[in-house]
Design a protein around this motif. Structure first.
Motif, short mmCIF file in Angstrom:
data_model
loop_
_atom_site.label_atom_id
_atom_site.label_comp_id
_atom_site.label_asym_id
_atom_site.label_seq_id
_atom_site.Cartn_x
_atom_site.Cartn_y
_atom_site.Cartn_z
N SER A 1 93.87 -21.23 32.52
CA SER A 1 93.01 -20.09 32.82
C SER A 1 92.06 -20.44 33.95
CB SER A 1 92.23 -19.68 31.58
OG SER A 1 91.32 -20.68 31.23
N TYR B 1 80.74 -9.46 23.45
CA TYR B 1 81.97 -10.22 23.60
C TYR B 1 83.11 -9.42 22.99
CZ TYR B 1 78.92 -14.14 24.62
OH TYR B 1 77.97 -14.95 25.18
N LYS B 2 84.28 -9.51 23.58
CA LYS B 2 85.46 -8.86 23.05
C LYS B 2 86.36 -9.93 22.46
CE LYS B 2 85.51 -4.94 26.22
NZ LYS B 2 85.36 -3.84 25.32
N GLY B 3 87.10 -9.54 21.43
CA GLY B 3 88.01 -10.47 20.80
C GLY B 3 89.20 -9.75 20.20
N SER B 4 90.20 -10.54 19.81
CA SER B 4 91.40 -9.98 19.22
C SER B 4 92.15 -11.06 18.45
CB SER B 4 92.31 -9.42 20.32
OG SER B 4 92.72 -10.45 21.19
N GLN C 1 95.96 -12.85 17.60
CA GLN C 1 96.96 -13.40 18.51
C GLN C 1 97.89 -12.32 19.06
OE1 GLN C 1 100.57 -13.95 17.89
NE2 GLN C 1 100.67 -14.72 19.97
N GLY D 1 97.24 -9.06 19.25
CA GLY D 1 96.49 -7.98 19.88
C GLY D 1 96.39 -6.71 19.06
N ARG E 1 91.49 -5.57 17.45
CA ARG E 1 90.55 -5.82 18.55
C ARG E 1 89.14 -5.43 18.08
NH1 ARG E 1 93.20 -6.98 23.12
NH2 ARG E 1 95.38 -6.42 23.23
N CYS F 1 88.73 -16.33 18.26
CA CYS F 1 89.41 -15.08 18.64
C CYS F 1 88.74 -14.39 19.83
CB CYS F 1 89.46 -14.13 17.45
SG CYS F 1 90.55 -14.69 16.14
N LEU F 2 87.64 -14.92 20.35
CA LEU F 2 87.01 -14.29 21.51
C LEU F 2 87.89 -14.45 22.74
CD1 LEU F 2 83.24 -15.25 21.18
CD2 LEU F 2 84.43 -13.20 20.37
N ASP F 3 87.93 -13.42 23.55
CA ASP F 3 88.75 -13.43 24.76
C ASP F 3 87.93 -13.92 25.95
OD1 ASP F 3 90.82 -12.28 23.25
OD2 ASP F 3 90.14 -10.24 23.70
N GLY F 4 88.33 -15.04 26.55
CA GLY F 4 87.72 -15.53 27.78
C GLY F 4 86.31 -16.05 27.67
#
Length: 156
Positions: free
Chosen positions: A2, A18-21, A23, A25, A28, A112-115
């Motif tokens: 990344s 924060y956004k999360g998902s 595995q 998707g 969310r 599970c947080l994205d980025g």
């Protein structure tokens, strides 16, 4: 690998969303928290066996964006519900009402947080195994994957 500039830095104080998902998707969510307040790891059996690493927030700081129809629920007791995706099996978040933790709360699985770059964020280790919620230790998180990426590669 990344792009490190696209990862959200979490060390400076201040409330952020924060956004999360999970595995796959299907589930969310969004969560508002200040990373300078730290995070938690619990030693109860469900948290230990699922490698749970969470952040506790009041219910209005958590929003399920999608996937309510595929959520499973595991409860060790009435005070805590571990919610997981029935499609991929990932434990995404939990919620409950535990007086020792400040009453009603939601807790998101930080894995599970994205980025989000969580290196250096404080982790409070809690004794949930004995339902005391006593703080056992505090230590900063070190991302082993970032540390490896920063290390020089051996030559062949």
């Amino acid at each position: 690998m990344s792009n490190p500039t696209s990862a959200q830095s979490t060390l400076s104080p201040g409330l952020r969303t924060y956004k999360g998902s999970c595995q796959c998707g299907a589930v969310r969510f969004e969560i508002d928290f200040d990373p300078s307040n730290g995070t938690t790891r619990c030693n109860c059996t469900i948290c230990t066996k699922t490698a749970w690493w969470g952040v506790h927030v009041k219910p209005d700081a958590f929003r399920l964006l999608s996937g309510g129809e595929v959520l499973g629920d595991y409860s060790r007791h009435e005070a805590m519900h571990a919610r997981f995706c029935k499609v991929c099996g990932i434990r995404v978040f939990g919620h409950g009402d535990i007086p020792e933790l400040g009453g009603a709360f939601y807790s998101a699985n930080l894995n599970c947080l994205d980025g989000a770059n969580l290196s250096g964020i404080q982790i409070k280790y809690l004794d949930g195994l004995h339902d005391t919620w006593e703080q056992l230790a505090v230590a900063p998180y070190v991302d082993p994957f970032s540390a490896r990426a920063a290390a020089p590669h051996p030559t062949a």
